[in-house]
Design an enzyme around this catalytic site. Structure first.
Site, PDB file in Angstrom:
ATOM      1  N   SER A   1       0.814  -1.218   0.000  1.00  0.00           N
ATOM      2  CA  SER A   1       0.000   0.000   0.000  1.00  0.00           C
ATOM      3  C   SER A   1       0.848   1.268   0.000  1.00  0.00           C
ATOM      4  CB  SER A   1      -0.905   0.008   1.239  1.00  0.00           C
ATOM      5  OG  SER A   1      -0.108   0.167   2.399  1.00  0.00           O
ATOM      6  N   GLY A   2       2.151   1.127   0.074  1.00  0.00           N
ATOM      7  CA  GLY A   2       3.008   2.309   0.148  1.00  0.00           C
ATOM      8  C   GLY A   2       3.355   2.879  -1.218  1.00  0.00           C
ATOM      9  N   TYR A   3       4.094   3.983  -1.204  1.00  0.00           N
ATOM     10  CA  TYR A   3       4.430   4.657  -2.453  1.00  0.00           C
ATOM     11  C   TYR A   3       5.477   3.895  -3.266  1.00  0.00           C
ATOM     12  CZ  TYR A   3       1.904   8.728  -0.594  1.00  0.00           C
ATOM     13  OH  TYR A   3       0.957   9.583  -0.101  1.00  0.00           O
TER      14      TYR A   3
ATOM     15  N   CYS B   1      17.663   6.309  -1.542  1.00  0.00           N
ATOM     16  CA  CYS B   1      17.671   7.177  -2.719  1.00  0.00           C
ATOM     17  C   CYS B   1      18.832   8.163  -2.684  1.00  0.00           C
ATOM     18  CB  CYS B   1      16.341   7.900  -2.862  1.00  0.00           C
ATOM     19  SG  CYS B   1      15.825   8.820  -1.413  1.00  0.00           S
TER      20      CYS B   1
ATOM     21  N   ASN C   1      13.073   9.738  -6.584  1.00  0.00           N
ATOM     22  CA  ASN C   1      13.322   8.908  -5.398  1.00  0.00           C
ATOM     23  C   ASN C   1      12.506   7.623  -5.400  1.00  0.00           C
ATOM     24  OD1 ASN C   1      11.367  11.167  -4.974  1.00  0.00           O
ATOM     25  ND2 ASN C   1      10.824   9.915  -3.198  1.00  0.00           N
TER      26      ASN C   1
END
Lengths: 351, 351, 351, 351
Positions: free
Chosen positions: A10-12, A150, A318
């Site tokens: 569910s994260g980016y 990143c 990123n």
């Protein structure tokens, strides 16, 4: 078809993994795991995928299903990685971990920077630091790839040619990083709301940033020299993108032409590194705006003659080259596929 | 391979055309024309394409070269289209015009809204309005497709099912549009600089917007009724994206379920239309943020019982479904290719 | 010196109250109450006040202290207002309530729009709706002023002259509002984080917005006519500012000159209303960017002849004229001070 | 009342001068000069001033009128300053020049950094560098004050205590600056449009920035040591505000407490300098968001023990403390007025 599962879906970072994998011709996303959103449709959390797939999130009670996959991507919590990486490896799966939990070789750093005692230090040496441009040969054979942070990716790619060429005369190298909000994920807090973060330049980590040891350790190992870096990180008023401005010093004569020669010799065959340095125009140096959603890391440089300073500029998205794109590039190498597969998405401009 | 040329290739719409066409498996970009940037490399103007192609811009002195193409996209000035559309057609090329110069059937509108006397009114009736979801059959046979304006596309797609279903009881329909800056192109003026436009909500056209007649004329023709619209356009603090909020009124009983039924019956088979309406959550209505760089038009609706009002929400990326993506979709239809070809780019999220 | 206390002092509306009051020559901020931040210094929550004052937040256990004040501003929760407004009034304090809890006369609206049974309906009739430009005489005598919502303020100020002049021929009037993020306060949720809200145009309330009944009720009372409005609210990519675009229709002849005459006759003597309508230039219509931090409400208009439509544009800073500034203006009236006192802050430009 | 005139009155620095002076109780703005906008009302260019004054711009044909003033602010072109500073001085006016044309003592720097041969080098030594916190005594007697650049102001204020205290062990000091768009003024170019500049992190001057010599020269003079700085400047996605991150190195022991002591000893009596350093929370370091429109320069610091590095963070509003506010503070000193007069505007938050 290679079968993969994603944890922390569910994260980016997971969103970006899914976006890229949906256009990967040789990979099938078999399972998405999210405890919080289990049973929900993917697009209820990630609205960009509506109409593209009907996949739903599974809860961790169905974790066993992942064992039928060839590879798992871990984009969940630190604890999840610490607990499950050994298990997945034991079951014969390949693992790409996007948390920092297997990036460092020296377990003491986990105590210093993450305040944890690493539960499986023996795996740290086996894990391969997932920087394809530098670590390609090791990644080919890896069972466990630890994706770099990143800032680490952008900094190491920029610095590697100078360090290998023994150009830098003194340490620490100063890295001044400017980050978009997506770097801190989708969790919410007072600090992350729009009203607080918009129009802000927040020095959230002027010292002791956690990407420090991974940059130092990796650069030191590949150069067989002790490299020290001094990193300061700022969050700025954008969602995606990172620019690292790197200040370092040289001793002897050095011209822009020399730098072109060095960078070309290291990177001209790399698919995802562009050297950006024009004499004039808006786009004469790297700018994350020019590569959002692509897997590029753009590198530029300038020389400050008066101070014998080199200014390196390193830009990436990123979530893409800084996380998911890089992970997929590593996966392609691990499975002997074309390194560009799934990574052909071109950055929209302007954005 | 279909060969295409693009005129006005230094603009933002052209950037998006190029981005999508570079991933189109059956099209080759043969020539890019830009008088201002002739001989420059593509990436010197459009930095996102660096490392992807070595194509250069041609000046209009080499315009003849375009005649070897199958299709030309015109994303240049109004005058260029007025002058060259007839020439290209006569030479047997297919033309997709992204300017407004062939969108309207009634030449008088050009006098009223554009202050010009149209030089080739006979072509207006032959031009096909390039809205694939509604005009697909005509586009198949078209030699000249006139791509709709972005507000027109979003509004017509949202309104078409209601108008065909005779739901709306009174006119004008009110369209309140919110636009990103890229809609006004890459030219610069005092009004367009960052310091002036950031944090602004500028009602740049509260009345008399030029997309008004194309919406009215097209909806009136397909419904055989006189449709009036009242459009107000605002520019807001984003680069890409458009949301049209449409306020209209119904007479009899109408439920959300009825609206679902209507919209599904019109659009469930459409590749690039999504109906977005959730009971709760962040993404319960269309938001351009969720589709940047994709060819989707997202449609949502709500009912204001007290006023017997329907609120339609229609979101798209003004450069993709609002211009370049739509143009490529039309091209795919004209050349009998898969309508989705070249349009598989998934929106990055968040952005 | 008039002594005031502020409840809910950690929020954004309170920040604005404090900012303005610190430059008010006849008011002293005696106490700031915040349960969450009790004992903290003001500037630890509101960084703009560092070095300006050493005041600390009090917890609600010290609420009694407020009773020594002349006036309390309530910018806390709905429940706090419902509970304490009667108490403060009984103790003889004047109250300016910035929640919606005393804005409406008809207690049923609280059931419909806020899902509560109002506990002190008898106070609703006594409360004065705090719109100084229209309600000045009542405010003079008021013990309890209920500050209007920001959309209500902008809409009513724009519509009042037209309604009083019987220009509008049909209802509902459509209000399409565009809001900055600060309007939803400093609380955090998934929806409010920068990554989700940036670059978004979110139709958060296309229908049934809670400011609807206060606009309708107030306009109906002052015009002795039943006025219906149809409000849709969007959150956009700015922190501060609100633009309401209002679409309404007229019957007979009406010119821009007529509108100038009407608006001038109502507002030319008002300190905080500006009529903004230029023939050309960037700033020809109201834009919140031009008034951030000031107490202005800017009103502009245009006529759409074809549709006999008037487009009203009403801009304000939701925290200033939309909340705190308006409250202070009311306070000045209640205490017979110069209405401009404390409100001389000029908007920085550009911002 | 002191009478002032402003040249270059249509620019952003002039807007800020006017904003602050309108609330200055002892100054009257007598004339505003702008060749481009002559005869226009102030608010037609600067919309924030509507309803506040009816002053109009004068053209340079009426320049003589300025001679009746006590002071002129020059916020116009470099050439205008070079030509008129000597004239105004000769006529007995005091001059505050906001261009860089009289900031440097060494005329050769003008050749190196500005590509001009300075026409009146004899005035350079007489000009006083307008940094009130450090140069207060000289400013008192000055006829000509040269206002520092915004990066110079932020950097010098941050560095001065360390340099005077002989804390820094090696040069160059690295200054990594992040700037809002208003720093480049209201002129327009391709580079400055919203679509190009939004979401960008543009390293517009990684080396050879023009503020370099003024920082070096001033710090060297006051410390009687040769100070070298290495400045890199980036433009980011905000309109107002500047953060300078300064990296320097110390030799011996140094604690955060030591730094507190040093900074307090230099600045605790300064009205416009705040030391911002909290152990936790969102606002633990300086952020321009917290001071927009105010005359503060916020200074913070952190120590990187591993590298014996001090990270200084210096934030200001480039148009206020970085230009107009600083100029007014100097004016107050020159005319022996309260230094805070006209500078009481408190930053709105959030913004």
């Amino acid at each position: 078809m290679i079968k993969v599962a994603i944890f922390g879906a569910s994260g980016y970072v997971a969103n970006e993994l899914i976006r890229l994998l949906l256009n990967h011709e040789k990979v099938e996303i078999s399972f998405l795991f999210s405890e919080t959103y289990k049973n929900k449709f993917l697009h209820q959390v990630h609205p960009n995928f509506k109409k593209l797939t009907n996949i739903r999130f599974l809860g961790y009670d169905e974790l066993e299903k992942a064992l039928s996959c060839d590879l798992v991507f871990l984009a969940s919590t630190y604890n999840f990685s610490l607990k499950y990486v050994p298990i997945f490896l034991k079951k014969g799966l390949k693992v790409i971990d996007l948390t920092p939990m297997f990036r460092l070789k020296n377990p003491e750093y986990y105590q210093t920077y993450y305040k944890i005692k690493h539960p499986c230090p023996e795996l740290l040496e086996k894990a391969v630091y997932g920087l394809p441009e530098i670590n390609r040969e090791l990644i080919k054979e890896a069972k466990l790839v630890a994706c770099p942070g990143c800032i680490a990716t952008s900094s190491i790619i920029a610095l590697y040619p100078l360090i290998k060429s023994r150009i830098i005369k003194s340490y620490p190298i100063i890295i001044d990083a400017k980050m978009g909000s997506s770097g801190s994920g989708s969790r919410y807090s007072q600090a992350s709301i729009y009203s607080e973060r918009a129009n802000s330049i927040r020095a959230y980590k002027p010292t002791n940033h956690r990407h420090t040891p991974e940059i130092e350790e990796f650069l030191s190992r590949i150069s067989k020299e002790e490299i020290k870096i001094a990193l300061s990180a700022h969050s700025i008023n954008i969602v995606r993108g990172l620019l690292a401005t790197i200040h370092c010093f040289f001793e002897n004569e050095l011209s822009i032409k020399d730098l072109w020669k060095i960078y070309r010799s290291f990177y001209s065959k790399e698919n995802f590194i562009r050297i950006v340095r024009e004499e004039k125009g808006i786009h004469r140096f790297p700018d994350p705006k020019n590569l959002i959603g692509s897997n590029y890391c753009d590198i530029g440089f300038d020389i400050d003659e008066r101070n014998k300073r080199i200014v390196l500029l390193s830009a990436l998205d990123n979530l893409t080259k800084g996380a998911a794109g890089n992970a997929i590039q590593s996966m392609n190498i691990m499975f002997n596929m074309d390194e560009k597969e799934g990574l052909k998405s071109i950055s929209p401009y302007p954005i």
